[in-house]
Design a protein around this motif. Structure first.
Motif, PDB file in Angstrom:
ATOM      1  N   ASP A   1      -9.297  -4.864   5.787  1.00 50.98           N
ATOM      2  CA  ASP A   1      -9.442  -4.068   5.113  1.00 50.98           C
ATOM      3  C   ASP A   1      -8.324  -3.405   4.733  1.00 50.98           C
ATOM      4  O   ASP A   1      -6.966  -3.121   4.004  1.00 50.98           O
ATOM      5  CB  ASP A   1     -10.711  -3.731   4.195  1.00 50.98           C
ATOM      6  CG  ASP A   1     -11.276  -5.165   4.022  1.00 50.98           C
ATOM      7  OD1 ASP A   1     -10.496  -6.195   4.162  1.00 50.98           O
ATOM      8  OD2 ASP A   1     -12.698  -5.641   3.844  1.00 50.98           O
ATOM      9  N   ASP A   2      -8.322  -2.118   5.840  1.00 56.38           N
ATOM     10  CA  ASP A   2      -7.807  -0.779   5.059  1.00 56.38           C
ATOM     11  C   ASP A   2      -5.874  -0.753   6.431  1.00 56.38           C
ATOM     12  O   ASP A   2      -5.299  -1.342   5.352  1.00 56.38           O
ATOM     13  CB  ASP A   2      -7.878   0.174   6.974  1.00 56.38           C
ATOM     14  CG  ASP A   2      -9.283   0.744   6.786  1.00 56.38           C
ATOM     15  OD1 ASP A   2      -9.937   0.419   5.745  1.00 56.38           O
ATOM     16  OD2 ASP A   2      -9.892   1.434   7.427  1.00 56.38           O
ATOM     17  N   ALA A   3      -5.710  -2.181   7.085  1.00 56.62           N
ATOM     18  CA  ALA A   3      -4.197  -2.488   7.265  1.00 56.62           C
ATOM     19  C   ALA A   3      -3.996  -3.233   5.819  1.00 56.62           C
ATOM     20  O   ALA A   3      -2.016  -3.516   5.046  1.00 56.62           O
ATOM     21  CB  ALA A   3      -4.059  -3.578   7.749  1.00 56.62           C
ATOM     22  N   TYR A   4      -4.625  -4.051   5.175  1.00 56.29           N
ATOM     23  CA  TYR A   4      -3.947  -5.075   4.289  1.00 56.29           C
ATOM     24  C   TYR A   4      -3.805  -3.628   2.625  1.00 56.29           C
ATOM     25  O   TYR A   4      -2.936  -3.822   2.117  1.00 56.29           O
ATOM     26  CB  TYR A   4      -5.279  -5.379   3.509  1.00 56.29           C
ATOM     27  CG  TYR A   4      -5.197  -6.965   3.760  1.00 56.29           C
ATOM     28  CD1 TYR A   4      -4.161  -7.803   3.962  1.00 56.29           C
ATOM     29  CD2 TYR A   4      -5.635  -7.486   4.974  1.00 56.29           C
ATOM     30  CE1 TYR A   4      -3.355  -9.350   3.658  1.00 56.29           C
ATOM     31  CE2 TYR A   4      -5.399  -8.641   5.945  1.00 56.29           C
ATOM     32  CZ  TYR A   4      -4.525  -9.625   5.134  1.00 56.29           C
ATOM     33  OH  TYR A   4      -4.217 -11.078   5.572  1.00 56.29           O
TER      34      TYR A   4
ATOM     35  N   LEU B   1       0.086  -1.941   3.031  1.00 52.75           N
ATOM     36  CA  LEU B   1       0.953  -3.099   2.396  1.00 52.75           C
ATOM     37  C   LEU B   1       0.415  -2.891   1.140  1.00 52.75           C
ATOM     38  O   LEU B   1       1.635  -2.786   0.884  1.00 52.75           O
ATOM     39  CB  LEU B   1       0.827  -4.001   3.769  1.00 52.75           C
ATOM     40  CG  LEU B   1       1.561  -5.418   3.622  1.00 52.75           C
ATOM     41  CD1 LEU B   1       2.849  -4.735   2.835  1.00 52.75           C
ATOM     42  CD2 LEU B   1       1.193  -6.605   3.852  1.00 52.75           C
ATOM     43  N   LEU B   2      -0.354  -3.616   0.564  1.00 47.22           N
ATOM     44  CA  LEU B   2      -0.741  -4.124  -0.525  1.00 47.22           C
ATOM     45  C   LEU B   2      -0.558  -1.921  -1.560  1.00 47.22           C
ATOM     46  O   LEU B   2      -0.848  -2.320  -3.186  1.00 47.22           O
ATOM     47  CB  LEU B   2      -1.795  -5.061  -0.607  1.00 47.22           C
ATOM     48  CG  LEU B   2      -1.234  -6.219  -0.144  1.00 47.22           C
ATOM     49  CD1 LEU B   2      -2.604  -7.003  -0.325  1.00 47.22           C
ATOM     50  CD2 LEU B   2       0.365  -6.187  -0.052  1.00 47.22           C
ATOM     51  N   GLY B   3      -1.282  -1.550  -1.440  1.00 47.17           N
ATOM     52  CA  GLY B   3      -1.694  -0.842  -1.898  1.00 47.17           C
ATOM     53  C   GLY B   3      -3.054  -0.556  -2.079  1.00 47.17           C
ATOM     54  O   GLY B   3      -3.637  -1.102  -1.348  1.00 47.17           O
TER      55      GLY B   3
ATOM     56  N   GLY C   1       8.285  -3.478  14.247  1.00 48.07           N
ATOM     57  CA  GLY C   1       7.936  -1.897  13.273  1.00 48.07           C
ATOM     58  C   GLY C   1       6.942  -2.081  12.596  1.00 48.07           C
ATOM     59  O   GLY C   1       6.777  -0.787  12.384  1.00 48.07           O
ATOM     60  N   LEU C   2       8.147  -2.811  11.343  1.00 49.78           N
ATOM     61  CA  LEU C   2       7.252  -2.030   9.586  1.00 49.78           C
ATOM     62  C   LEU C   2       5.860  -2.992   9.748  1.00 49.78           C
ATOM     63  O   LEU C   2       4.923  -2.044   9.500  1.00 49.78           O
ATOM     64  CB  LEU C   2       7.537  -3.081   9.194  1.00 49.78           C
ATOM     65  CG  LEU C   2       7.960  -2.503   7.827  1.00 49.78           C
ATOM     66  CD1 LEU C   2       7.946  -1.167   7.373  1.00 49.78           C
ATOM     67  CD2 LEU C   2       8.812  -3.870   6.862  1.00 49.78           C
ATOM     68  N   ALA C   3       5.562  -3.492  10.734  1.00 40.61           N
ATOM     69  CA  ALA C   3       4.052  -4.078  10.523  1.00 40.61           C
ATOM     70  C   ALA C   3       3.121  -3.871  11.693  1.00 40.61           C
ATOM     71  O   ALA C   3       1.825  -3.162  11.148  1.00 40.61           O
ATOM     72  CB  ALA C   3       4.076  -5.690  11.263  1.00 40.61           C
ATOM     73  N   GLU C   4       3.670  -2.730  12.260  1.00 37.32           N
ATOM     74  CA  GLU C   4       2.544  -1.888  12.924  1.00 37.32           C
ATOM     75  C   GLU C   4       3.239  -0.180  11.867  1.00 37.32           C
ATOM     76  O   GLU C   4       2.056   0.443  12.035  1.00 37.32           O
ATOM     77  CB  GLU C   4       3.643  -0.958  14.598  1.00 37.32           C
ATOM     78  CG  GLU C   4       3.907  -2.531  15.469  1.00 37.32           C
ATOM     79  CD  GLU C   4       4.353  -1.673  16.773  1.00 37.32           C
ATOM     80  OE1 GLU C   4       5.178  -0.534  17.208  1.00 37.32           O
ATOM     81  OE2 GLU C   4       4.931  -2.729  17.718  1.00 37.32           O
ATOM     82  N   ARG C   5       3.781  -0.234  11.258  1.00 32.03           N
ATOM     83  CA  ARG C   5       3.694   0.821  10.393  1.00 32.03           C
ATOM     84  C   ARG C   5       2.718   0.526   9.593  1.00 32.03           C
ATOM     85  O   ARG C   5       1.209   1.928   9.072  1.00 32.03           O
ATOM     86  CB  ARG C   5       4.478   1.228   9.409  1.00 32.03           C
ATOM     87  CG  ARG C   5       4.722   2.615   8.491  1.00 32.03           C
ATOM     88  CD  ARG C   5       5.492   2.313   8.096  1.00 32.03           C
ATOM     89  NE  ARG C   5       7.269   2.497   8.699  1.00 32.03           N
ATOM     90  CZ  ARG C   5       8.609   2.389   8.255  1.00 32.03           C
ATOM     91  NH1 ARG C   5       8.779   2.524   6.923  1.00 32.03           N
ATOM     92  NH2 ARG C   5       9.309   2.372   8.715  1.00 32.03           N
ATOM     93  N   TYR C   6       1.942  -0.806   9.389  1.00 32.40           N
ATOM     94  CA  TYR C   6       1.326  -1.147   8.189  1.00 32.40           C
ATOM     95  C   TYR C   6      -0.115  -0.915   9.227  1.00 32.40           C
ATOM     96  O   TYR C   6      -0.973  -1.763   8.511  1.00 32.40           O
ATOM     97  CB  TYR C   6       1.510  -2.094   7.316  1.00 32.40           C
ATOM     98  CG  TYR C   6       2.719  -2.062   6.411  1.00 32.40           C
ATOM     99  CD1 TYR C   6       2.980  -0.639   5.473  1.00 32.40           C
ATOM    100  CD2 TYR C   6       3.637  -2.620   6.411  1.00 32.40           C
ATOM    101  CE1 TYR C   6       3.792  -0.413   4.379  1.00 32.40           C
ATOM    102  CE2 TYR C   6       4.324  -2.915   5.634  1.00 32.40           C
ATOM    103  CZ  TYR C   6       4.132  -1.785   4.151  1.00 32.40           C
ATOM    104  OH  TYR C   6       5.523  -1.161   3.475  1.00 32.40           O
TER     105      TYR C   6
ATOM    106  N   ASP D   1       9.409  -4.246  -2.488  1.00 32.48           N
ATOM    107  CA  ASP D   1       9.110  -2.831  -2.444  1.00 32.48           C
ATOM    108  C   ASP D   1       8.331  -2.797  -0.939  1.00 32.48           C
ATOM    109  O   ASP D   1       8.802  -1.288  -0.401  1.00 32.48           O
ATOM    110  CB  ASP D   1       7.667  -2.694  -3.484  1.00 32.48           C
ATOM    111  CG  ASP D   1       7.786  -2.796  -4.993  1.00 32.48           C
ATOM    112  OD1 ASP D   1       8.930  -2.929  -5.389  1.00 32.48           O
ATOM    113  OD2 ASP D   1       6.986  -3.127  -5.941  1.00 32.48           O
ATOM    114  N   LYS D   2       7.871  -3.474  -0.347  1.00 30.15           N
ATOM    115  CA  LYS D   2       6.693  -3.750   1.294  1.00 30.15           C
ATOM    116  C   LYS D   2       7.558  -3.342   2.256  1.00 30.15           C
ATOM    117  O   LYS D   2       7.126  -3.167   3.152  1.00 30.15           O
ATOM    118  CB  LYS D   2       5.027  -4.200   0.888  1.00 30.15           C
ATOM    119  CG  LYS D   2       4.702  -2.940  -0.069  1.00 30.15           C
ATOM    120  CD  LYS D   2       3.953  -2.066  -0.336  1.00 30.15           C
ATOM    121  CE  LYS D   2       3.273  -1.459  -1.442  1.00 30.15           C
ATOM    122  NZ  LYS D   2       2.525   0.141  -1.162  1.00 30.15           N
TER     123      LYS D   2
END
Length: 268
Positions: free
Chosen positions: A89-92, A95-97, A199-204, A255-256
């Motif tokens: 849930d933290d990862a989502y 990503l989604l706010g 890298g973007l996926a790792e950031r999220y 946006d993401k």
């Protein structure tokens, strides 16, 4: 002349034998049909209701498990796969706010982050979601490249008028055609480079929650970590499109994903 009495006696005995065996055959058919129609379906005790009550993402279907392991266990340290819903849930949410953990249903949230290498694909995997998400991201990328400012490829004078070349030719120039140079395969591949999306996926934080099985636990990059994370990112977009609609999926992509990669979008 031979007598017909032996033949008549033979036919009579054969007819009596057939007539005597016929009722027994009918009784056998009726008994078999009655046995098939009255037998209740039985359930093996190993497939109990306790396993059926658990969600698909949390267990391997019992009927898909082999009674023993065929291959030896791989060498090296064991790769720990996330099974904590709060971490997912933290990862989502990243990503989604805020409230991003409520955008997708519980089953789809786990399916979107499950690679086909995890558990031999027995709990489902995200290939089809990733295929849809990739189409959406590529479409939004093409539109962003089309609307992006392009460098002038033809010289102009101080008034902005195209200058004729050595043969006196002036090309046809129009603002609607200025972005066509961005619609090339090289431009799209450069934007959606596997390393950039990983890298973007790792950031999220999806590198901590993606469920997969690396070939070598001591070399995740060599085992295809970037491809796995890129597939997860595409799968999340595809899942949003299926459950929330294409408009929301396009907005999330802009946006993401594309905005952190350097694109800007207007409100309209």
């Amino acid at each position: 002349m031979a007598s017909l009495r032996p033949l008549r006696s033979l036919f009579a005995s054969a007819t009596s034998a057939l007539s005597a065996a016929q009722p027994a055959q009918r009784a056998l058919v009726r008994t078999s049909a009655r046995a098939f129609s009255t037998t209740a379906p039985s359930r093996s005790p190993e497939y109990g209701t306790e396993a059926a009550e658990q969600p698909r993402w949390q267990q391997t279907p019992p009927r898909m498990m082999a009674p023993f392991r065929v291959r030896p266990k791989p060498r090296g340290p064991e790769f720990k796969v996330n099974d904590d819903p709060r971490r997912l849930d933290d990862a989502y949410a990243r990503l989604l706010g805020p409230g991003g953990d409520k955008v997708l249903s519980e089953e789809v949230k786990w399916l979107a982050v499950t690679h086909k290498s995890f558990d031999h694909g027995r709990r489902g995997f995200n290939d089809r979601l990733a295929y849809l998400g990739r189409r959406i991201v590529m479409l939004q990328t093409s539109q962003a490249l089309l609307n992006a400012p392009q460098a002038e490829a033809w010289p102009r004078d101080s008034k902005g008028t195209p200058v004729a070349d050595e043969f006196g030719r002036i090309p046809f120039l129009h603002p609607a055609l200025s972005g066509l140079r961005g619609l090339t395969g090289e431009a799209s591949d450069q934007v959606l480079d596997k390393s950039r999306l990983a890298g973007l996926a790792e950031r999220y934080g999806f590198d901590k929650v993606t469920r997969w099985k690396p070939k070598r636990t001591d070399n995740l990059q060599g085992s295809g970590l970037e491809s796995v994370l890129t597939t997860t990112l595409y799968a999340v977009v595809g899942a949003i499109a299926l459950e929330r609609g294409g408009e929301i999926a396009n907005k999330i992509t802009q946006d993401k994903i594309l905005a952190p990669l350097g694109f800007t979008f207007t409100a309209d």
